[in-house]
Design a protein around this motif. Structure first.
Motif, short mmCIF file in Angstrom:
data_model
loop_
_atom_site.label_atom_id
_atom_site.label_comp_id
_atom_site.label_asym_id
_atom_site.label_seq_id
_atom_site.Cartn_x
_atom_site.Cartn_y
_atom_site.Cartn_z
N GLU A 70 0.85 -1.19 0.00
CA GLU A 70 0.00 0.00 0.00
C GLU A 70 0.89 1.23 0.00
O GLU A 70 1.62 1.47 0.96
N LEU A 71 0.83 2.01 -1.07
CA LEU A 71 1.68 3.19 -1.16
C LEU A 71 1.15 4.29 -0.26
O LEU A 71 -0.06 4.52 -0.18
N ASP A 72 2.06 4.97 0.44
CA ASP A 72 1.66 6.11 1.28
C ASP A 72 1.48 7.36 0.44
O ASP A 72 0.64 8.20 0.75
N ALA A 73 2.31 7.49 -0.59
CA ALA A 73 2.18 8.65 -1.47
C ALA A 73 2.74 8.34 -2.85
O ALA A 73 3.73 7.62 -2.98
N PHE A 124 -5.64 6.69 -11.63
CA PHE A 124 -5.69 5.47 -10.80
C PHE A 124 -5.33 5.79 -9.34
O PHE A 124 -6.03 5.40 -8.42
N TYR A 125 -4.24 6.53 -9.17
CA TYR A 125 -3.79 6.82 -7.79
C TYR A 125 -4.55 7.99 -7.17
O TYR A 125 -4.67 8.08 -5.95
N GLU A 126 -5.05 8.87 -8.01
CA GLU A 126 -5.88 9.95 -7.49
C GLU A 126 -7.12 9.37 -6.82
O GLU A 126 -7.50 9.76 -5.71
N GLN A 127 -7.70 8.39 -7.50
CA GLN A 127 -8.90 7.74 -6.95
C GLN A 127 -8.62 7.03 -5.64
O GLN A 127 -9.51 6.84 -4.82
#
Ligand code: ADP
Ligand code: ADP
Ligand code: ZN
Length: 214
Positions: free
Chosen positions: A105-108, A185-188
């Motif tokens: 799980e990426l933090d940022a 994708f990551y914005e969501q």
């Protein structure tokens, strides 16, 4: 202890590697660059290197299966336990999904924004040290002594074969088609941090540190 599981997103030449190295030093976590790992494999002449060579020379993405495998292995090493900075991975939606399936799980996700014109300018002037991988720019960030690496002292900085105009065009196309969709994708997923990449390396670094709270 706080962990930092970070990823650098952006077009080729945005400054991902430049910024990832600085952040890795600051946070004392490994810089995991798939481009560096693939170039290392090619230098050593391994099977992986041979598989990747023709794609890289043409400026095309290496098949997902190949890069997913090397990242999975790398992230299992002990030094990645307290965090890492992914640079150049994921670059496609299937890669992003594979990363999530690994339980990461990426933090940022730091999205470095630069225009196509700036990409062409930066890659066209990029000089790389074939010995240690340090990166310079002919005009924006030259080494202290002409043609000598500041970091390791070796002579003979090179232009990467995929930094030639033909390959640059191909890489930009690959980026827009396959990688740029990851912004949404990551914005969501609520982890995207947009940073203006068209400023000095120091200014970009400060903006990143501020935005991710590092
Ligand atoms: P840059 O940061 O300048 O775009 P990289 O060093 O990250 O370049 O990557 C160089 C080349 O290595 C890419 O053009 C591609 O051929 C291959 N590569 C690196 N990472 C990936 C990846 N995640 N998926 C597919 N190919 C990759
Ligand atoms: P990426 O890893 O995204 O491909 P690099 O970090 O290798 O990008 O940078 C690409 C080129 O642009 C290099 O020549 C580097 O010295 C130069 N560069 C990096 N950041 C900046 C910046 N903020 N301003 C001007 N040039 C930069
Ligand atoms: Zn060097």
């Amino acid at each position: 202890m706080e962990t930092f599981r970070l990823m650098m997103l952006g077009p080729p030449g945005a400054g991902k590697g430049t910024q990832a190295k600085r952040l890795a030093d600051r946070l004392e976590i490994p810089h995991v660059s798939t481009g560096d790992m693939l170039r290392e494999a090619r230098r050593k002449g391994t099977e992986l290197g041979e598989k990747a060579a023709e794609y890289m020379e043409a400026g095309r993405l290496v098949p997902d299966k190949v890069v997913i495998g090397i990242v999975r292995e790398r992230l299992q090493e002990d030094d990645a336990e307290t965090g890492f900075i992914l640079d150049g991975f994921p670059r496609t939606r299937p890669q992003a999904e594979a990363l999530a399936e690994m339980g990461v799980e990426l933090d940022a996700v730091v999205n470095i924004d630069v225009s196509d014109d700036e990409v062409v300018n930066r890659l066209g002037g990029r000089l790389s040290c074939p010995n240690c991988g340090a990166v310079y720019h002919r005009d924006a960030n030259p080494p202290a002594v002409d043609d000598v690496c500041d970091k390791c002292g070796s002579e003979g900085l090179i232009t990467r074969e995929d930094d030639r105009p033909e390959a640059i065009r191909e890489r930009l196309e690959e980026y827009h088609k396959k990688t740029a969709p990851l912004i949404e994708f990551y914005e969501q997923r609520g982890v995207l941090e947009n940073v203006n990449g068209e400023a000095s390396p120091d200014e970009v670094a400060d903006a990143i540190v501020e935005q991710i709270g590092a």
